[in-house]
Write a protein that holds these residues in place. Structure first.
Motif, PDB file in Angstrom:
ATOM      1  N   GLU A 166       0.820  -1.209   0.000  1.00 34.65           N
ATOM      2  CA  GLU A 166       0.000   0.000   0.000  1.00 34.65           C
ATOM      3  C   GLU A 166       0.854   1.260   0.000  1.00 34.65           C
ATOM      4  OE1 GLU A 166      -3.745   2.066   0.261  1.00 34.65           O
ATOM      5  OE2 GLU A 166      -3.196   0.017  -0.240  1.00 34.65           O
TER       6      GLU A 166
ATOM      7  N   LYS B  87       2.272   2.884  -3.451  1.00 31.50           N
ATOM      8  CA  LYS B  87       1.378   3.288  -4.537  1.00 31.50           C
ATOM      9  C   LYS B  87       0.888   4.722  -4.327  1.00 31.50           C
ATOM     10  CE  LYS B  87      -0.389  -1.421  -5.235  1.00 31.50           C
ATOM     11  NZ  LYS B  87      -1.611  -2.264  -5.190  1.00 31.50           N
ATOM     12  N   ASP B  88       1.790   5.678  -4.511  1.00 34.09           N
ATOM     13  CA  ASP B  88       1.420   7.090  -4.341  1.00 34.09           C
ATOM     14  C   ASP B  88       0.718   7.323  -3.020  1.00 34.09           C
ATOM     15  OD1 ASP B  88       2.373   7.670  -6.932  1.00 34.09           O
ATOM     16  OD2 ASP B  88       0.481   6.985  -7.799  1.00 34.09           O
ATOM     17  N   TYR B  89       1.196   6.656  -1.996  1.00 32.73           N
ATOM     18  CA  TYR B  89       0.502   6.676  -0.707  1.00 32.73           C
ATOM     19  C   TYR B  89       0.398   8.085  -0.136  1.00 32.73           C
ATOM     20  CZ  TYR B  89      -0.540   5.643   4.190  1.00 32.73           C
ATOM     21  OH  TYR B  89      -1.099   5.607   5.434  1.00 32.73           O
ATOM     22  N   TYR B  90       1.495   8.827  -0.157  1.00 36.77           N
ATOM     23  CA  TYR B  90       1.481  10.136   0.498  1.00 36.77           C
ATOM     24  C   TYR B  90       0.666  11.156  -0.282  1.00 36.77           C
ATOM     25  CZ  TYR B  90       4.573   8.378   4.024  1.00 36.77           C
ATOM     26  OH  TYR B  90       5.063   7.667   5.081  1.00 36.77           O
ATOM     27  N   ALA B  91       0.559  10.988  -1.593  1.00 39.97           N
ATOM     28  CA  ALA B  91      -0.324  11.857  -2.369  1.00 39.97           C
ATOM     29  C   ALA B  91      -1.780  11.600  -1.978  1.00 39.97           C
ATOM     30  CB  ALA B  91      -0.115  11.620  -3.859  1.00 39.97           C
ATOM     31  N   ARG B  92      -2.150  10.335  -1.889  1.00 46.49           N
ATOM     32  CA  ARG B  92      -3.522   9.989  -1.517  1.00 46.49           C
ATOM     33  C   ARG B  92      -3.824  10.376  -0.076  1.00 46.49           C
ATOM     34  NH1 ARG B  92      -3.826   4.770  -1.269  1.00 46.49           N
ATOM     35  NH2 ARG B  92      -1.711   4.216  -1.884  1.00 46.49           N
ATOM     36  N   LEU B  93      -2.845  10.130   0.811  1.00 51.70           N
ATOM     37  CA  LEU B  93      -3.059  10.437   2.225  1.00 51.70           C
ATOM     38  C   LEU B  93      -3.218  11.939   2.439  1.00 51.70           C
ATOM     39  CD1 LEU B  93      -3.178   9.100   5.026  1.00 51.70           C
ATOM     40  CD2 LEU B  93      -0.720   9.503   5.239  1.00 51.70           C
TER      41      LEU B  93
ATOM     42  N   GLU C 165      -4.362  14.086   0.314  1.00 53.19           N
ATOM     43  CA  GLU C 165      -5.668  14.475  -0.210  1.00 53.19           C
ATOM     44  C   GLU C 165      -6.775  14.123   0.773  1.00 53.19           C
ATOM     45  OE1 GLU C 165      -8.505  13.426  -4.081  1.00 53.19           O
ATOM     46  OE2 GLU C 165      -6.378  12.893  -4.078  1.00 53.19           O
ATOM     47  N   LEU C 166      -6.702  12.923   1.370  1.00 51.59           N
ATOM     48  CA  LEU C 166      -7.721  12.513   2.343  1.00 51.59           C
ATOM     49  C   LEU C 166      -7.702  13.386   3.589  1.00 51.59           C
ATOM     50  CD1 LEU C 166      -7.343   8.613   2.114  1.00 51.59           C
ATOM     51  CD2 LEU C 166      -9.305   9.981   1.354  1.00 51.59           C
TER      52      LEU C 166
ATOM     53  N   PRO D  11       3.566  15.330  -2.171  1.00 56.59           N
ATOM     54  CA  PRO D  11       3.783  14.078  -1.424  1.00 56.59           C
ATOM     55  C   PRO D  11       5.017  14.127  -0.542  1.00 56.59           C
ATOM     56  CG  PRO D  11       3.160  13.596  -3.684  1.00 56.59           C
ATOM     57  CD  PRO D  11       3.360  15.086  -3.615  1.00 56.59           C
TER      58      PRO D  11
ATOM     59  N   ARG E  72      -6.259   9.412   9.217  1.00 60.79           N
ATOM     60  CA  ARG E  72      -6.558   8.808   7.921  1.00 60.79           C
ATOM     61  C   ARG E  72      -5.758   7.520   7.712  1.00 60.79           C
ATOM     62  NH1 ARG E  72     -11.397  10.346   6.278  1.00 60.79           N
ATOM     63  NH2 ARG E  72     -11.615  12.628   6.285  1.00 60.79           N
TER      64      ARG E  72
END
Length: 665
Positions: free
Chosen positions: A538, A541-547, A549-550, A558, A627
């Protein structure tokens, strides 16, 4: 960060590689000794005699390591793993040295059991110590390394055994352990820190002793019955009665034990009962084949010990390949029931094909037969642990996993013992009939021929052909008996129910599906292992970009999110330390830091050398933490809302966020 703390951290990181190397060496030795003797057995028998006791050279090790596993695990939790691991290495070294010095088959069997006692501790404690010394974010990778150790041991064990026999002597199959174990011991003593946190257990000594005693009696009964003693002999009857009495005592004790080694309630779960029965037969077949095929090759085909190990490669390669493939297919599609059904069918076919081998069969035919058996075993072994873990609740996850590996290991012990009895009985009867019709040349004694199979190679060609046929027939009868037993596993596999696959179970460990791998972990540790493997995927896969955003951090890159996670909860952090952890120069990381300072999330010290979060940055870090925790909670939601799982997430989230291994590129 103070300079002293930095130096300590670097020292720990530098020492970690040595610790992991020492742990892997210890586990490699324990895993190798499950299979390394297989190609050396004909030579050992030639030197020490006692062909009828050959099976116990393997069984003694497997039985001792399997039965001692629960005790090593609990004692390590309670009294500290470092000292227990050192004790396991010392026991293993002493056992190995004594095995090499053995002057009789009885001595070798006794010392192999001692060696197995240490080997059980090496396997269990090495895996547990990884959790003590490796940061959570990196555990999935290191657990993969240990799974690879079992894969390597499964393949190279027979090869190494044959090499030492041909180049040195069979004694070096055991002596080689001494320098390697000594290196592991020195590193562990010097570098491994003592664990300060310990878990109190109510150790189920009575359950361990009764279960181990009953198992030993049953294996002895299977070994001696009909060969050393008649089935009606008082010794055999006594072993049977003792086994029944100890099993009854075990059942009584386990129902009242605070921490039972194998809770009887598990057998009320159909998936557990059926899967353990299938695992028992799989272990039966695997170790039975590994023990008697080298004897067939060296005696009947007249090949060297090394070459007999090479001939086993198709079986080991098929087993390893299909273990990997089945695990990947299951994790991707979530369907597992088809694999044990198909695998046991293919393994049954492999056993049947091996039962048709004769002294005139070609090596190509034998290689194909071995490949078929290996493919079948590989399709089955990896899946059985997954089935058990997926079938039980959180409270029983740890003991169910150890129970599944226990039955596979015990199946190996029974397989070698039972098939050894079949081999011995068939060989003795065929030899008796042959010796009534032929006369041995001068200098050859009937008892010598019985005790030392390699003598056949020195007989006159015409007479040798008769004896080679007898040995081929005796060994093929081993697989003729194993075929219907494996067929029983095929029938049982149809009764394995399929349930939706839990996320952490899908992230399987190949090490759990190979050989007689021991497992002795708590339910919490089992969930954490699966969670770390999922998190490892997990977080790439662009985890910090998604995190970001959330968490509502619009406009933060990121890399900036990673910096916030890295600074969270640490107060002032030196900018150079942050750059070092991010594997960048201060100039390369400067723009990301400047962005966070401009947004009011980070502030710089007066001297410009340190950074820390502002009040707004702390709120951003709290949002990131929440998150991240939500994401992990989804991964373990299959296990319910047990308080231990909440504590696990609270502990892991701060450690995972901002870890060195997942910095954005």
């Amino acid at each position: 960060m103070p300079e002293r703390q930095k130096d300590q951290g670097e020292g720990r990181r530098a020492g970690l590689g040595l610790i992991i190397l020492a742990l892997m060496l210890g586990m490699l030795l324990a895993a190798l000794d499950q299979t390394i003797v297989s190609t050396a057995l004909p030579t050992i028998v030639s030197d020490l005699g006692g062909l009828e006791q050959l099976s116990w050279v393997v069984t003694g090790y497997l039985l001792a390591s399997t039965v001692s596993t629960p005790l090593w695990g609990k004692l390590g939790d309670q009294y500290g793993r470092k000292h227990l691991f050192i004790a396991a290495i010392v026991i293993f070294i002493v056992g190995s040295a004594l095995c090499g010095l053995s002057q009789s088959m009885g001595q070798l069997i006794a010392f192999r059991s001692l060696q197995g006692l240490g080997g059980g501790g090496l396997m269990v404690l090495a895996q547990a110590i990884v959790g003590d010394v490796v940061p959570p974010r990196e555990r999935g990778r290191y657990q993969g390394f240990f799974g690879a150790v079992f894969a390597v041991a499964s393949i190279v064990g027979p090869l190494l055994g044959g090499f030492f026999v041909d180049r040195l002597s069979w004694h070096w199959v055991f002596y080689i352990n001494l320098p390697v174990a000594a290196v592991a011991l020195a590193v562990i003593v010097a570098v491994l820190p003592g664990r300060t946190t310990r878990t109190r257990h109510t150790i189920d000594y009575a359950g361990i002793v009764l279960l181990g005693g009953a198992t030993s009696c049953l294996v002895l009964l299977a070994t001696w019955g009909g060969t050393t003693y008649a089935w009606s002999d008082p010794v055999i009857r006594g072993l049977g009665l003792a086994a029944v009495a100890m099993l009854a005592g075990w059942w009584f004790v386990e129902r009242r034990a605070a921490e039972p080694v194998l809770p009887p309630r598990l057998f009320a779960t159909r998936s557990f009962t059926v899967t353990c029965a299938v695992g028992f037969v799989v272990g039966f077949g695997m170790f039975g084949a590994l023990t008697y095929l080298p004897l067939f090759m060296q005696v009947v085909y007249g090949v060297s010990a090394t070459l007999s190990g090479i001939h086993l490669l198709p079986m080991m390669a098929g087993m390893l390949t299909m273990s990997i493939v089945s695990g990947q297919v299951i994790s991707r599609h979530g369907r597992y029931r088809v694999f044990p059904i198909a695998g046991t069918a293919v393994a049954t076919a492999g056993m049947f094909l091996l039962s048709r081998l004769t002294e005139t069969s070609s090596t190509l035919v034998m290689s194909v037969d071995l490949l078929v058996l290996g493919v079948g075993l590989g399709m089955t072994m990896q899946v059985l642990v997954i089935v058990v873990q997926n079938a039980v609740g959180y409270a029983d996850l740890g003991v169910a996993t150890s129970g599944a590996t226990f039955f596979r290991s015990i199946g190996g012990s029974f397989g070698v013992a039972v098939l050894g009895s079949v081999f011995t009985a068939t060989l003795n009867e065929d030899l008796r009939l042959l010796l009534t019709t032929v006369r041995l040349p001068s200098g050859f004694d009937p008892e010598q021929v019985r005790a030392d199979p390699t003598i056949v190679q020195r007989l006159p060609p015409a007479l040798a052909a008769d004896f080679l046929h007898i040995y081929a027939d005796a060994i093929s009868s081993v697989f003729a008996v194993a075929t219907p037993i494996m067929l029983v596993a095929f029938v049982l596999s149809w009764f394995i129910p399929e349930k939706p696959l839990k996320k952490t179970v899908a992230a399987g460990d190949i090490g759990e599906g190979l050989g007689a791998t021991s497992a002795e972990r708590s339910s919490l540790a089992e969930v954490e292992r699966g969670l770390m493997r999922l998190a490892d995927t997990e977080l790439r896969k662009d985890y910090y970009a998604r995190l970001g955003e959330l968490a509502g951090l619009d406009g933060v890159s990121p890399a900036g999110v990673w910096i916030i996670a890295r600074l969270g909860g640490h107060g002032w952090v030196r900018a150079q330390d942050l750059a070092d952890r991010g594997k960048v120069t201060r100039a390369e990381g400067g723009p990301y830091t400047a962005q966070l300072i401009a947004m009011g999330l980070v502030r710089r010290s007066a001297d410009g050398e340190s950074l820390r979060l502002t009040a707004e940055g702390d709120r951003a870090y709290t949002a990131l933490l929440g998150r991240a925790r939500d994401g992990l909670r989804e991964l373990v939601a299959d296990w319910g809302t047990h308080p231990e799982l909440h504590q696990l997430l609270d502990r892991l989230c701060p450690q995972l966020l901002g870890a060195d291994a997942d910095r954005p590129g």
